[in-house]
Design a protein around this motif. Structure first.
Motif, PDB file in Angstrom:
ATOM      1  N   ASN A 101     -11.938   4.018 -13.415  1.00  0.00           N
ATOM      2  CA  ASN A 101     -13.099   4.727 -14.492  1.00  0.00           C
ATOM      3  C   ASN A 101     -12.516   5.589 -15.361  1.00  0.00           C
ATOM      4  OD1 ASN A 101     -14.809   3.438 -12.584  1.00  0.00           O
ATOM      5  ND2 ASN A 101     -15.897   5.351 -11.948  1.00  0.00           N
ATOM      6  N   LEU A 102     -11.584   6.112 -15.229  1.00  0.00           N
ATOM      7  CA  LEU A 102     -10.844   7.107 -16.265  1.00  0.00           C
ATOM      8  C   LEU A 102      -9.810   6.243 -17.107  1.00  0.00           C
ATOM      9  CD1 LEU A 102      -9.684  10.176 -14.390  1.00  0.00           C
ATOM     10  CD2 LEU A 102     -11.691   9.738 -15.782  1.00  0.00           C
ATOM     11  N   HIS A 159      -4.212   7.216 -16.747  1.00  0.00           N
ATOM     12  CA  HIS A 159      -4.711   8.355 -17.081  1.00  0.00           C
ATOM     13  C   HIS A 159      -3.603   9.349 -17.027  1.00  0.00           C
ATOM     14  CE1 HIS A 159      -7.005  11.871 -18.297  1.00  0.00           C
ATOM     15  NE2 HIS A 159      -7.874  11.085 -18.949  1.00  0.00           N
ATOM     16  N   SER A 176     -13.064   4.152  -7.221  1.00  0.00           N
ATOM     17  CA  SER A 176     -12.601   5.351  -8.398  1.00  0.00           C
ATOM     18  C   SER A 176     -12.328   6.570  -7.950  1.00  0.00           C
ATOM     19  CB  SER A 176     -13.529   5.010  -9.442  1.00  0.00           C
ATOM     20  OG  SER A 176     -14.796   5.598  -9.052  1.00  0.00           O
ATOM     21  N   ASN A 201      -8.999   6.874  -8.768  1.00  0.00           N
ATOM     22  CA  ASN A 201      -8.616   6.066  -9.900  1.00  0.00           C
ATOM     23  C   ASN A 201      -7.718   4.876  -9.816  1.00  0.00           C
ATOM     24  OD1 ASN A 201      -9.638   6.320 -12.651  1.00  0.00           O
ATOM     25  ND2 ASN A 201      -7.672   5.982 -13.272  1.00  0.00           N
ATOM     26  N   VAL A 213      -9.074  13.653 -10.800  1.00  0.00           N
ATOM     27  CA  VAL A 213     -10.036  12.732 -11.147  1.00  0.00           C
ATOM     28  C   VAL A 213     -11.546  13.205 -11.239  1.00  0.00           C
ATOM     29  CG1 VAL A 213     -11.362  10.466 -10.761  1.00  0.00           C
ATOM     30  CG2 VAL A 213      -8.855  10.424 -10.325  1.00  0.00           C
ATOM     31  N   THR A 262     -11.412  15.708 -14.282  1.00  0.00           N
ATOM     32  CA  THR A 262     -11.602  14.980 -15.609  1.00  0.00           C
ATOM     33  C   THR A 262     -12.785  14.330 -15.987  1.00  0.00           C
ATOM     34  OG1 THR A 262      -9.018  14.464 -15.196  1.00  0.00           O
ATOM     35  CG2 THR A 262      -9.996  13.344 -17.071  1.00  0.00           C
ATOM     36  N   LEU A 263     -13.549  13.888 -14.787  1.00  0.00           N
ATOM     37  CA  LEU A 263     -14.920  13.133 -14.929  1.00  0.00           C
ATOM     38  C   LEU A 263     -15.704  14.053 -15.511  1.00  0.00           C
ATOM     39  CD1 LEU A 263     -15.800  10.946 -12.075  1.00  0.00           C
ATOM     40  CD2 LEU A 263     -15.568  10.058 -14.421  1.00  0.00           C
ATOM     41  N   ASP A 318     -14.468  16.382 -19.089  1.00  0.00           N
ATOM     42  CA  ASP A 318     -14.075  15.623 -20.499  1.00  0.00           C
ATOM     43  C   ASP A 318     -15.254  14.871 -21.194  1.00  0.00           C
ATOM     44  OD1 ASP A 318     -11.567  16.693 -20.208  1.00  0.00           O
ATOM     45  OD2 ASP A 318     -10.414  15.055 -20.110  1.00  0.00           O
ATOM     46  N   ILE A 326     -16.783  12.421 -19.981  1.00  0.00           N
ATOM     47  CA  ILE A 326     -16.874  11.017 -19.724  1.00  0.00           C
ATOM     48  C   ILE A 326     -18.471  10.500 -19.220  1.00  0.00           C
ATOM     49  CG2 ILE A 326     -15.624   9.625 -18.025  1.00  0.00           C
ATOM     50  CD1 ILE A 326     -13.089  11.333 -18.623  1.00  0.00           C
ATOM     51  N   ILE A 366     -14.188   5.301 -20.144  1.00  0.00           N
ATOM     52  CA  ILE A 366     -13.867   5.813 -21.467  1.00  0.00           C
ATOM     53  C   ILE A 366     -13.761   4.854 -22.459  1.00  0.00           C
ATOM     54  CG2 ILE A 366     -12.282   7.661 -20.561  1.00  0.00           C
ATOM     55  CD1 ILE A 366     -10.369   4.605 -21.496  1.00  0.00           C
TER      56      ILE A 366
END
Ligand SMILES: Cc1ncc(COP(=O)(O)O)c(C=O)c1O
Length: 403
Positions: free
Chosen positions: A59-60, A64, A260, A263, A302, A305-306, A309, A311, A383
């Motif tokens: 997903n990332l 990543h 995910s 990831n 993960v 970040t999700l 960021d 996302i 992304i």
């Protein structure tokens, strides 16, 4: 990116794979060597845009930096530790998953099928302790997919996956998806749970009507049975919210995650409530690798970040953009019967088998997937950009116009 150490050997390795691997996958004839973001490269140096994303795993995007950093740092510190001891990243990931969902307790394992096995076991044990020995049956949906181990396979409502593996685990009843009355009719004195993917993935990207999950939750509460969501494919941001059930305002009692969550580093999880979790005690269930420091540390990175960021916002925007583009194609080509999706799980149902379209896309430098024979399924990294989506739409337009 050019050829590297596998460049010349690529063909040989494909042959070795065909010679030495058990033939369980219909593989496309490329050797994927490297990935970055939404792109992968094969052993000849050819670049592809990846709209499969490891089937809803990356997903990332590929490799990543936050995932690499977490992996490297944790690998230097501690890779494995038995669950006979406390594991820091495991506790942290459990807390984060609970903070961002209805959940209060988490059990970790290593894959989607395993997460569903733990959900099935917990539902049975909870029902037994609360209501006595007879409640063990689980209602699942036609066209569902819950994995390939015997319990998860038995929960899967598709005969084509059962064939040759009977007898299945007893205690599963299948009803049509998105049909609350069918569930109502199927509930009996032995029912302990209802298990459902909030949006069916393998079954052809099938969305429920807006109130279905809420009605299901109410029905389960009324009948004192548990509601289990399999969010293995649609969780972790895939639909534009962290968990798909959050679109429908209907939390379950048990939710399963995998794919995910880290990831690409193998992991599975079962998230539940304090009350239901009490049915398990030391010795009830276990996994040697479940919740190991490496996978859970990456899981934390993960999740951070999700959520950090923007996302999920990109997933929502790009999902709408992509869906609109596919709907435009549907206007032009009668053989596209339907286009449906939420966020970046999108299906385009054709009047004919989609295998040839998948092959043509591969030739043009795009990885796409087809499920239920006729549904082109798109699961790009969250992304993905509008430019990358435009490239695929243009390729599809060209391929469709040749038919
Ligand atoms: C909804 C759902 N549940 C369970 C699984 C099984 O997961 P795994 O292959 O990790 O066992 C999958 C895999 O595609 C899935 O999509």
């Amino acid at each position: 990116m050019g050829n590297d150490e596998y460049g010349l050997k690529g063909e040989n390795l494909i042959q070795e794979g065909a010679d030495f691997l058990v033939n369980t996958y219909a593989r496309n004839p490329i050797l994927v060597l490297k990935g970055k973001g939404a792109k992968v490269w094969d052993s000849s140096g050819r670049e592809y845009l990846d709209f499969v994303g490891g089937i809803a795993v990356c997903n990332l995007g590929h490799c990543h930096p936050n995932v690499i950093h977490a992996l490297e740092e944790q690998a230097r510190r501690l890779i494995h530790c038995s669950n006979l001891y406390y594991i820091g990243p495991q506790a942290e990931l459990a807390r984060r998953l609970c903070e961002h969902s209805y959940g209060e307790k988490v059990f970790f394992c290593n894959s989607g099928a395993e997460a569903n096995e733990s959900a099935i076991k917990l539902a049975r044990k909870y029902a037994r302790e609360r209501h006595g020995g007879e409640k063990h049956e689980i209602i699942t949906m036609d066209n569902s997919f819950h994995g390939r181990t015997m319990g998860a396979l038995s929960a899967t409502g598709q005969q084509k996956f059962h064939k040759g593996f009977e007898p299945l685990l007893p205690g599963f009843k299948y009803v049509p998806f998105d049909d609350i009355e069918a569930v109502q009719d199927a509930i009996g004195p032995h029912t302990c749970a209802v298990m459902v993917e909030p949006i069916q993935g393998e079954g052809g990207v099938n969305l429920p009507s807006p109130h279905y999950l809420k009605e299901l939750r109410n029905l389960c509460d009324q009948k004192q049975i548990l509601l289990i969501y399999d969010e293995i494919q649609v969780g972790m941001g895939r639909t534009g919210k962290l968990f798909a059930y959050q679109h429908y305002d209907a939390p379950p009692h048990i939710m399963t995650l995998a794919k995910s969550l880290a990831n690409g580093v193998p992991i599975g999880a079962m998230v539940t409530t304090e009350q239901v979790a009490q049915a398990f005690s030391p010795g009830s269930h276990a996994s040697t690798f479940g919740g190991n420091p490496l996978a859970t540390r990456v899981g934390c990175a993960v999740l951070d970040t999700l959520l950090g960021d923007r996302i999920l916002e990109n997933c929502q925007r790009m999902g709408e953009y992509f869906l609109t583009g596919l709907l435009d194609l549907k206007e032009r080509y009668d053989f596209i019967k339907d286009v449906r999706g939420k966020g970046l799980i999108i299906g385009a149902e054709l009047e004919f088998e989609g295998k040839e379209i998948v092959e043509r896309c591969l030739q043009k430098g795009f990885l796409i997937n087809c499920t239920m024979d006729r549904v082109l399924r798109f699961l790009p990294p969250l992304i993905i950009t509008s430019k990358e989506i435009d490239l695929l739409l243009a390729a599809l337009q060209e391929i469709f116009s040749e038919r």
